[in-house]
Design a protein around this motif. Structure first.
Motif, mmCIF file in Angstrom:
data_model
loop_
_atom_site.group_PDB
_atom_site.id
_atom_site.type_symbol
_atom_site.label_atom_id
_atom_site.label_comp_id
_atom_site.label_asym_id
_atom_site.label_seq_id
_atom_site.Cartn_x
_atom_site.Cartn_y
_atom_site.Cartn_z
ATOM 1 N N ALA A 17 -0.807 -49.244 48.859
ATOM 2 C CA ALA A 17 -0.488 -47.868 49.236
ATOM 3 C C ALA A 17 0.367 -47.814 50.501
ATOM 4 N N ALA A 18 0.006 -48.616 51.514
ATOM 5 C CA ALA A 18 0.767 -48.614 52.765
ATOM 6 C C ALA A 18 2.174 -49.159 52.557
ATOM 7 N N ALA A 19 2.307 -50.219 51.765
ATOM 8 C CA ALA A 19 3.631 -50.813 51.510
ATOM 9 C C ALA A 19 4.520 -49.845 50.735
ATOM 10 N N ILE A 20 3.954 -49.196 49.726
ATOM 11 C CA ILE A 20 4.732 -48.239 48.935
ATOM 12 C C ILE A 20 5.158 -47.061 49.788
ATOM 13 N N ALA A 21 4.241 -46.546 50.616
ATOM 14 C CA ALA A 21 4.577 -45.411 51.472
ATOM 15 C C ALA A 21 5.681 -45.763 52.459
ATOM 16 N N LEU A 22 5.572 -46.923 53.103
ATOM 17 C CA LEU A 22 6.606 -47.344 54.050
ATOM 18 C C LEU A 22 7.944 -47.533 53.362
ATOM 19 N N ALA A 23 7.934 -48.203 52.202
ATOM 20 C CA ALA A 23 9.181 -48.441 51.469
ATOM 21 C C ALA A 23 9.832 -47.128 51.048
ATOM 22 N N ALA A 24 9.023 -46.178 50.585
ATOM 23 C CA ALA A 24 9.579 -44.891 50.159
ATOM 24 C C ALA A 24 10.230 -44.158 51.326
ATOM 25 N N ALA A 25 9.576 -44.168 52.475
ATOM 26 C CA ALA A 25 10.130 -43.478 53.645
ATOM 27 C C ALA A 25 11.409 -44.140 54.132
ATOM 28 N N MET A 132 12.591 -34.095 63.725
ATOM 29 C CA MET A 132 11.341 -34.796 64.026
ATOM 30 C C MET A 132 10.173 -34.152 63.290
ATOM 31 N N ALA A 133 10.097 -32.822 63.349
ATOM 32 C CA ALA A 133 8.992 -32.107 62.708
ATOM 33 C C ALA A 133 9.028 -32.296 61.196
ATOM 34 N N LYS A 134 10.201 -32.142 60.602
ATOM 35 C CA LYS A 134 10.310 -32.299 59.151
ATOM 36 C C LYS A 134 10.048 -33.736 58.724
ATOM 37 N N GLY A 135 10.516 -34.697 59.529
ATOM 38 C CA GLY A 135 10.291 -36.100 59.211
ATOM 39 C C GLY A 135 8.825 -36.469 59.275
ATOM 40 N N ARG A 136 8.134 -35.960 60.282
ATOM 41 C CA ARG A 136 6.698 -36.233 60.413
ATOM 42 C C ARG A 136 5.937 -35.690 59.201
ATOM 43 N N LEU A 137 6.261 -34.475 58.796
ATOM 44 C CA LEU A 137 5.572 -33.877 57.655
ATOM 45 C C LEU A 137 5.904 -34.614 56.361
ATOM 46 N N ALA A 138 7.176 -34.967 56.172
ATOM 47 C CA ALA A 138 7.568 -35.672 54.958
ATOM 48 C C ALA A 138 6.871 -37.033 54.863
ATOM 49 N N CYS A 139 6.829 -37.763 55.960
ATOM 50 C CA CYS A 139 6.151 -39.065 55.959
ATOM 51 C C CYS A 139 4.664 -38.912 55.669
ATOM 52 N N THR A 140 4.066 -37.869 56.221
ATOM 53 C CA THR A 140 2.643 -37.636 55.970
ATOM 54 C C THR A 140 2.381 -37.370 54.500
ATOM 55 N N VAL A 141 3.204 -36.546 53.884
ATOM 56 C CA VAL A 141 3.031 -36.241 52.462
ATOM 57 C C VAL A 141 3.179 -37.511 51.622
ATOM 58 N N ILE A 142 4.153 -38.347 51.957
ATOM 59 C CA ILE A 142 4.351 -39.598 51.221
ATOM 60 C C ILE A 142 3.117 -40.488 51.336
ATOM 61 N N GLY A 143 2.623 -40.667 52.550
ATOM 62 C CA GLY A 143 1.454 -41.521 52.748
ATOM 63 C C GLY A 143 0.216 -40.990 52.058
ATOM 64 N N VAL A 144 0.019 -39.682 52.120
ATOM 65 C CA VAL A 144 -1.151 -39.070 51.484
ATOM 66 C C VAL A 144 -1.077 -39.215 49.971
ATOM 67 N N ILE A 145 0.085 -38.993 49.401
ATOM 68 C CA ILE A 145 0.232 -39.147 47.948
ATOM 69 C C ILE A 145 -0.040 -40.595 47.542
ATOM 70 N N ALA A 146 0.490 -41.540 48.310
ATOM 71 C CA ALA A 146 0.332 -42.955 47.959
ATOM 72 C C ALA A 146 -1.135 -43.363 47.981
#
Length: 324
Positions: A17-25, A132-146
């Motif tokens: 999950a962590a690898a997929i989330a990082l790669a996607a971002a 910064m705000a949009k990036g933080r939220l987008a990364c959070t959504v990616i990690g949560v989904i993963a």
């Protein structure tokens, strides 16, 4: 033939999950893509209901904190007032989360942490607040989904409802809020006096560590293991950055090099003996290494990492005395 212990399967889930989330971002070219791997280590829970609730609270809290952080940076031009607002949100966030005392406090905690993550870098150098705000939220959504998609089916349902937790005395709630607010102010002062990677590392670490500990009804495990976890994470980050500097640098090397460290972190987080400090080790690694990015040079990462370890040691020692 004996079967593998359950923690190995859990480590495989979290690592994937962590690898997929990082790669996607990274592939989406988001700012600070290492943010995407962070939710994996904390949203995963022993019971399915808590997993889903944490996922929702993580996204909601991050969205609220991102909006507040963006407002602070765009509506308040004075750096001193921005630090004051950072302290105010830290104090209120810690106090409210401590008073709630249940899993629902997680949303409040993430809102306050997100404010710090957005505001502190802007106190050191100019940033695009909206990005910064949009990036933080987008990364959070990616990690949560993963993490939700990978662990949901393997996470059992809670057999019974958790017991209600009584509210603490208001005096104690206020004390925890004041500790978090004062620590954020101290971080802002250190950033002004020191500046650069060390100042930013100290300010961000003090803000986040104080929120995590001051908001907890049972901070004893964090007080005991946070310095160890921070040290392991920073050492791993410097090893990662040293290897990245020494190896050839084709496109994507920083991302590929992060995967073995994420795998090792998943083992730390999942093994019963290392789980108490595995969470802090993973979070500090991702922050100190800026995993998956080009980075800022080994010296900058070393200064920021040393400041992170010092913040963990100093704050945990001070909190024992101040919290009573």
């Amino acid at each position: 033939m004996t079967s593998a212990p359950p923690w190995i399967f859990r480590a495989l889930q979290l690592g994937a999950a962590a690898a997929i989330a990082l790669a996607a971002a990274v592939l989406m070219d988001l700012p600070n893509p290492f943010w995407a791997a962070m939710p994996v280590w904390v949203v995963a829970q022993p019971f399915r209901q808590d997993l889903v609730l944490r996922a929702v609270l993580r996204v909601a809290g991050t969205a609220l904190g991102a909006a507040i952080g963006w407002w602070i940076l765009t509506a308040i031009p004075s750096p001193a007032m921005q630090v004051a607002m950072l302290a105010l949100t830290s104090g209120l966030g810690a106090a409210l989360a401590y008073r709630i005392g249940t899993i629902y406090s997680y949303g409040v905690l993430l809102a306050a942490i997100t404010v710090a993550v957005i505001v502190v870098p802007a106190l050191d150098h100019a940033v695009d607040a909206l990005a910064m705000a949009k990036g933080r939220l987008a990364c959070t959504v990616i990690g949560v989904i993963a993490v939700t998609a990978i662990t949901f089916l393997f996470t059992p349902a809670r057999p019974d409802r958790p017991e209600p937790i009584p509210h603490p005395a208001l005096e104690r709630v206020a004390r925890h809020g004041v500790i978090a607010a004062a620590t954020a102010l101290l971080g802002g002062a250190l950033l002004h006096l020191i500046g650069g990677p060390a100042g930013k590392g100290a300010a961000l670490s003090l803000s986040v560590f104080s929120l995590l500990i001051a908001s907890s009804r049972n901070p004893a495990p964090m007080l005991a293991y946070m310095p160890t976890g921070a040290a392991i994470g920073v050492i791993a980050a410097l090893a990662y950055r040293g290897m990245d500097a020494a190896l050839p640098d084709p496109a994507g090397m920083a991302l590929l090099l992060a995967f073995p460290f994420i795998a090792a972190g998943a083992i730390l987080r999942s093994h019963p003996r290392t789980a108490p400090f595995g969470l802090d080790a993973n979070m500090c690694f991702l922050l100190a290494a800026e995993a998956g990015t080009a980075g800022h040079g080994l010296t900058a990462h070393a200064l920021g990492g040393i400041a992170m370890i010092a913040a963990a040691i100093v704050f945990t020692a001070a909190f024992r005395r101040l919290a009573g």
